[in-house]
Write a protein that holds these residues in place. Structure first.
Motif, PDB file in Angstrom:
ATOM      1  N   LEU A 163       0.713  -1.211  -0.074  1.00  0.00           N
ATOM      2  CA  LEU A 163       0.068  -0.024  -0.047  1.00  0.00           C
ATOM      3  C   LEU A 163       0.808   1.207  -0.015  1.00  0.00           C
ATOM      4  CD1 LEU A 163      -2.626  -1.076   2.613  1.00  0.00           C
ATOM      5  CD2 LEU A 163      -2.962  -1.173   0.060  1.00  0.00           C
ATOM      6  N   LEU A 164       1.912   1.291   0.857  1.00  0.00           N
ATOM      7  CA  LEU A 164       2.673   2.270   0.752  1.00  0.00           C
ATOM      8  C   LEU A 164       3.555   2.776  -0.532  1.00  0.00           C
ATOM      9  CD1 LEU A 164       4.102   4.416   2.472  1.00  0.00           C
ATOM     10  CD2 LEU A 164       5.917   2.955   3.139  1.00  0.00           C
ATOM     11  N   LEU A 187       7.604 -10.417  -3.053  1.00  0.00           N
ATOM     12  CA  LEU A 187       7.958 -11.249  -1.794  1.00  0.00           C
ATOM     13  C   LEU A 187       6.705 -11.924  -1.235  1.00  0.00           C
ATOM     14  CD1 LEU A 187      10.420  -8.876   0.103  1.00  0.00           C
ATOM     15  CD2 LEU A 187      10.832 -11.109  -1.028  1.00  0.00           C
ATOM     16  N   ALA A 188       5.481 -11.097  -1.221  1.00  0.00           N
ATOM     17  CA  ALA A 188       4.164 -11.536  -0.875  1.00  0.00           C
ATOM     18  C   ALA A 188       3.808 -12.887  -1.806  1.00  0.00           C
ATOM     19  CB  ALA A 188       3.147 -10.528  -1.079  1.00  0.00           C
ATOM     20  N   LEU A 189       4.303 -12.723  -3.010  1.00  0.00           N
ATOM     21  CA  LEU A 189       4.084 -13.852  -3.840  1.00  0.00           C
ATOM     22  C   LEU A 189       4.886 -15.150  -3.454  1.00  0.00           C
ATOM     23  CD1 LEU A 189       3.218 -12.100  -7.442  1.00  0.00           C
ATOM     24  CD2 LEU A 189       1.622 -13.530  -6.086  1.00  0.00           C
ATOM     25  N   LEU A 190       6.069 -14.843  -3.365  1.00  0.00           N
ATOM     26  CA  LEU A 190       7.086 -15.809  -3.024  1.00  0.00           C
ATOM     27  C   LEU A 190       6.874 -16.774  -1.702  1.00  0.00           C
ATOM     28  CD1 LEU A 190      10.544 -14.244  -3.861  1.00  0.00           C
ATOM     29  CD2 LEU A 190       9.142 -16.027  -5.522  1.00  0.00           C
ATOM     30  N   ALA A 191       5.998 -15.929  -0.754  1.00  0.00           N
ATOM     31  CA  ALA A 191       5.683 -16.580   0.492  1.00  0.00           C
ATOM     32  C   ALA A 191       4.785 -17.622   0.435  1.00  0.00           C
ATOM     33  CB  ALA A 191       5.085 -15.404   1.507  1.00  0.00           C
ATOM     34  N   ALA A 192       4.103 -17.790  -0.909  1.00  0.00           N
ATOM     35  CA  ALA A 192       3.118 -19.033  -1.309  1.00  0.00           C
ATOM     36  C   ALA A 192       1.982 -18.924  -0.299  1.00  0.00           C
ATOM     37  CB  ALA A 192       3.984 -20.207  -1.292  1.00  0.00           C
ATOM     38  N   ARG A 193       1.364 -17.812  -0.299  1.00  0.00           N
ATOM     39  CA  ARG A 193      -0.118 -17.982   0.454  1.00  0.00           C
ATOM     40  C   ARG A 193      -1.039 -17.212  -0.106  1.00  0.00           C
ATOM     41  NH1 ARG A 193      -1.524 -21.652   4.684  1.00  0.00           N
ATOM     42  NH2 ARG A 193      -3.514 -20.824   5.449  1.00  0.00           N
ATOM     43  N   PRO A 194      -1.329 -17.750  -1.412  1.00  0.00           N
ATOM     44  CA  PRO A 194      -2.142 -16.901  -2.517  1.00  0.00           C
ATOM     45  C   PRO A 194      -3.293 -16.250  -1.984  1.00  0.00           C
ATOM     46  CG  PRO A 194      -2.165 -19.016  -3.298  1.00  0.00           C
ATOM     47  CD  PRO A 194      -0.995 -19.020  -2.279  1.00  0.00           C
ATOM     48  N   HIS A 195      -4.033 -17.115  -1.021  1.00  0.00           N
ATOM     49  CA  HIS A 195      -5.373 -16.733  -0.568  1.00  0.00           C
ATOM     50  C   HIS A 195      -5.313 -15.745   0.535  1.00  0.00           C
ATOM     51  CE1 HIS A 195      -3.720 -20.339   1.018  1.00  0.00           C
ATOM     52  NE2 HIS A 195      -4.322 -20.352   2.121  1.00  0.00           N
ATOM     53  N   SER A 196      -4.134 -15.471   1.064  1.00  0.00           N
ATOM     54  CA  SER A 196      -3.847 -14.275   1.849  1.00  0.00           C
ATOM     55  C   SER A 196      -3.841 -13.114   1.162  1.00  0.00           C
ATOM     56  CB  SER A 196      -2.573 -14.520   2.786  1.00  0.00           C
ATOM     57  OG  SER A 196      -2.631 -15.397   3.556  1.00  0.00           O
ATOM     58  N   LEU A 197      -3.048 -13.175   0.047  1.00  0.00           N
ATOM     59  CA  LEU A 197      -3.379 -12.139  -0.977  1.00  0.00           C
ATOM     60  C   LEU A 197      -4.689 -11.796  -1.647  1.00  0.00           C
ATOM     61  CD1 LEU A 197       0.163 -12.615  -2.858  1.00  0.00           C
ATOM     62  CD2 LEU A 197      -0.551 -10.428  -1.587  1.00  0.00           C
ATOM     63  N   LEU A 198      -5.350 -12.963  -1.795  1.00  0.00           N
ATOM     64  CA  LEU A 198      -6.708 -12.619  -2.416  1.00  0.00           C
ATOM     65  C   LEU A 198      -7.485 -11.811  -1.286  1.00  0.00           C
ATOM     66  CD1 LEU A 198      -8.672 -13.171  -4.765  1.00  0.00           C
ATOM     67  CD2 LEU A 198      -9.038 -15.616  -3.476  1.00  0.00           C
ATOM     68  N   GLY A 199      -7.481 -12.585   0.007  1.00  0.00           N
ATOM     69  CA  GLY A 199      -8.162 -11.721   1.123  1.00  0.00           C
ATOM     70  C   GLY A 199      -7.910 -10.379   1.250  1.00  0.00           C
ATOM     71  N   ALA A 201      -6.920  -8.450  -1.182  1.00  0.00           N
ATOM     72  CA  ALA A 201      -7.132  -7.846  -2.491  1.00  0.00           C
ATOM     73  C   ALA A 201      -8.261  -6.516  -2.471  1.00  0.00           C
ATOM     74  CB  ALA A 201      -7.448  -8.634  -3.711  1.00  0.00           C
ATOM     75  N   PRO A 202      -9.245  -6.705  -1.726  1.00  0.00           N
ATOM     76  CA  PRO A 202     -10.428  -5.570  -1.984  1.00  0.00           C
ATOM     77  C   PRO A 202      -9.667  -4.279  -1.297  1.00  0.00           C
ATOM     78  CG  PRO A 202     -11.269  -7.517  -1.065  1.00  0.00           C
ATOM     79  CD  PRO A 202      -9.839  -7.961  -1.059  1.00  0.00           C
ATOM     80  N   VAL A 204      -6.401  -3.415  -1.178  1.00  0.00           N
ATOM     81  CA  VAL A 204      -5.514  -2.886  -2.197  1.00  0.00           C
ATOM     82  C   VAL A 204      -6.029  -2.192  -3.384  1.00  0.00           C
ATOM     83  CG1 VAL A 204      -3.440  -3.728  -3.773  1.00  0.00           C
ATOM     84  CG2 VAL A 204      -3.833  -4.723  -1.429  1.00  0.00           C
ATOM     85  N   ILE A 205      -7.408  -2.842  -3.857  1.00  0.00           N
ATOM     86  CA  ILE A 205      -7.869  -2.001  -4.927  1.00  0.00           C
ATOM     87  C   ILE A 205      -8.455  -0.819  -4.496  1.00  0.00           C
ATOM     88  CG2 ILE A 205      -9.575  -2.351  -6.584  1.00  0.00           C
ATOM     89  CD1 ILE A 205      -9.118  -5.417  -6.469  1.00  0.00           C
ATOM     90  N   ALA A 206      -9.052  -0.950  -3.364  1.00  0.00           N
ATOM     91  CA  ALA A 206      -9.530   0.385  -2.747  1.00  0.00           C
ATOM     92  C   ALA A 206      -8.681   1.477  -2.528  1.00  0.00           C
ATOM     93  CB  ALA A 206     -10.596   0.161  -1.504  1.00  0.00           C
ATOM     94  N   PHE A 207      -7.466   1.059  -2.192  1.00  0.00           N
ATOM     95  CA  PHE A 207      -6.543   2.070  -1.543  1.00  0.00           C
ATOM     96  C   PHE A 207      -5.922   2.438  -3.066  1.00  0.00           C
ATOM     97  CE2 PHE A 207      -2.117   3.403  -0.749  1.00  0.00           C
ATOM     98  CZ  PHE A 207      -2.479   4.338   0.536  1.00  0.00           C
ATOM     99  N   ALA A 208      -5.597   1.601  -4.077  1.00  0.00           N
ATOM    100  CA  ALA A 208      -5.239   2.167  -5.197  1.00  0.00           C
ATOM    101  C   ALA A 208      -6.233   2.998  -6.018  1.00  0.00           C
ATOM    102  CB  ALA A 208      -4.784   0.951  -6.247  1.00  0.00           C
ATOM    103  N   ALA A 209      -7.491   2.790  -6.013  1.00  0.00           N
ATOM    104  CA  ALA A 209      -8.346   3.600  -6.495  1.00  0.00           C
ATOM    105  C   ALA A 209      -8.394   5.114  -5.764  1.00  0.00           C
ATOM    106  CB  ALA A 209      -9.925   3.084  -6.266  1.00  0.00           C
ATOM    107  N   ALA A 210      -8.458   4.895  -4.408  1.00  0.00           N
ATOM    108  CA  ALA A 210      -8.320   6.359  -3.725  1.00  0.00           C
ATOM    109  C   ALA A 210      -7.260   7.048  -4.060  1.00  0.00           C
ATOM    110  CB  ALA A 210      -8.263   5.961  -2.179  1.00  0.00           C
ATOM    111  N   GLN A 211      -6.020   6.376  -4.119  1.00  0.00           N
ATOM    112  CA  GLN A 211      -4.743   7.143  -4.589  1.00  0.00           C
ATOM    113  C   GLN A 211      -4.894   7.540  -6.045  1.00  0.00           C
ATOM    114  OE1 GLN A 211      -2.316   7.920  -2.286  1.00  0.00           O
ATOM    115  NE2 GLN A 211      -3.789   7.140  -0.891  1.00  0.00           N
TER     116      GLN A 211
END
Length: 290
Positions: A163-164, A187-199, A201-202, A204-211
């Motif tokens: 986000l930063l 690094l988040a992808l290399l951590a191999a926990r894709p459903h944590s990233l999916l969780g 995602a909302p 991250v997307i909302a923050f990117a839209a605000a930015q």
């Protein structure tokens, strides 16, 4: 002009504060008299960490585990993410794997606090609020209860940095934003926990839209955000691509008929809301981490 010296001093003081609070809060784990040795960590992650450690120290490839799931490609499952930078060096020490998992989680809890601090500092330009923000995120149920999956703690710790990086891109700090966003995302992808990233995602997307709404140059922001995303995917490819290739043949969920699949966790009617400070540890912790 920002006071760089003050910023560095505040960040160092915050990092020391977070380390002290974490040590005080989880002193038995830090001291080694207790461990995050429970639930999935006990019967899924640590046995595979032990097997991967044995293979690495014996000079044997850890990318196929004969004794798990009747033969299983390590590149697919998430229990021991060998492409994540900390995993292999920790395992090569030969220390007991439950203590290595503790160290892995503790380090990322501290990093989560620091990420929360930097993110709130960027958003508020305040001095005290970032300390509360970092402490709140470091000790939240989302991070603490994820210790039953150490790589989930890693992803949680990296989300504020993603986000930063997005915020920096919107603010015109292009090189720093591109580097931070791509590195944290990879690094988040290399951590191999894709459903944590999916969780995540909302938000991250909302923050990117605000930015995007507040960006100095919206077109350039979108281009650079796309570039950061592509670089993150490239960095995470060693974990992401093998998983995608073998998923159809190895998914334990994909082969089940529809009527046998457990989708109850996705139902709001069945979602258990847990607040550990009040409900206590007797409550099922998985709901708290989601």
């Amino acid at each position: 002009m920002p006071d760089t010296g003050s910023d560095v001093r505040d960040a160092l003081l915050a990092s020391l504060l977070f380390a002290a609070v974490l040590a005080a809060t989880l002193f038995p784990v830090v001291a080694g008299s207790r461990s995050f040795f429970s639930y999935d960590l006990f019967y899924e992650h640590l046995p595979i960490w032990s097997e991967v450690q044995r293979n690495l120290r014996a000079g044997v490839s850890p990318f196929w585990l004969d004794s798990f799931y009747m033969g299983h490609p390590l590149a697919f499952h998430q229990e021991a993410p060998v492409f994540y930078p900390l995993t292999v060096p920790l395992l090569l020490t030969g220390a007991p794997v439950h203590r290595l998992a503790d160290a892995f989680s503790l380090a990322h809890l501290w990093l989560a606090g620091l990420g929360g601090f930097f993110l709130v500092r960027f958003l508020t330009n305040a001095r005290i609020a970032p300390l509360f923000g970092g402490l709140a995120y470091m000790l939240s149920a989302r991070t603490l209860q994820s210790t039953i999956w150490p790589n989930a703690v890693a992803v949680a710790a990296l989300i504020p940095f993603i986000l930063l990086g997005i915020g920096w891109l919107a603010a015109g700090r292009r090189r720093a934003g591109l580097l931070l966003g791509a590195t944290a995302g990879g690094l988040a992808l290399l951590a191999a926990r894709p459903h944590s990233l999916l969780g995540a995602a909302p938000i991250v997307i909302a923050f990117a839209a605000a930015q995007f709404r507040d960006a100095r140059d919206r077109r350039r922001f979108l281009v650079e955000l796309g570039l950061a995303t592509a670089l993150a995917a490239l960095l995470g490819a060693p974990s992401l691509l093998p998983s995608a290739l073998v998923f159809p043949e190895t998914s334990r969920f994909g082969g089940l008929p529809l009527d046998a699949r457990n989708v109850g966790a996705l139902s709001f009617a069945e979602l258990d809301q847990v607040f550990l400070a009040v409900d206590g540890l007797a409550r099922w912790p998985e709901a708290a981490s989601y």
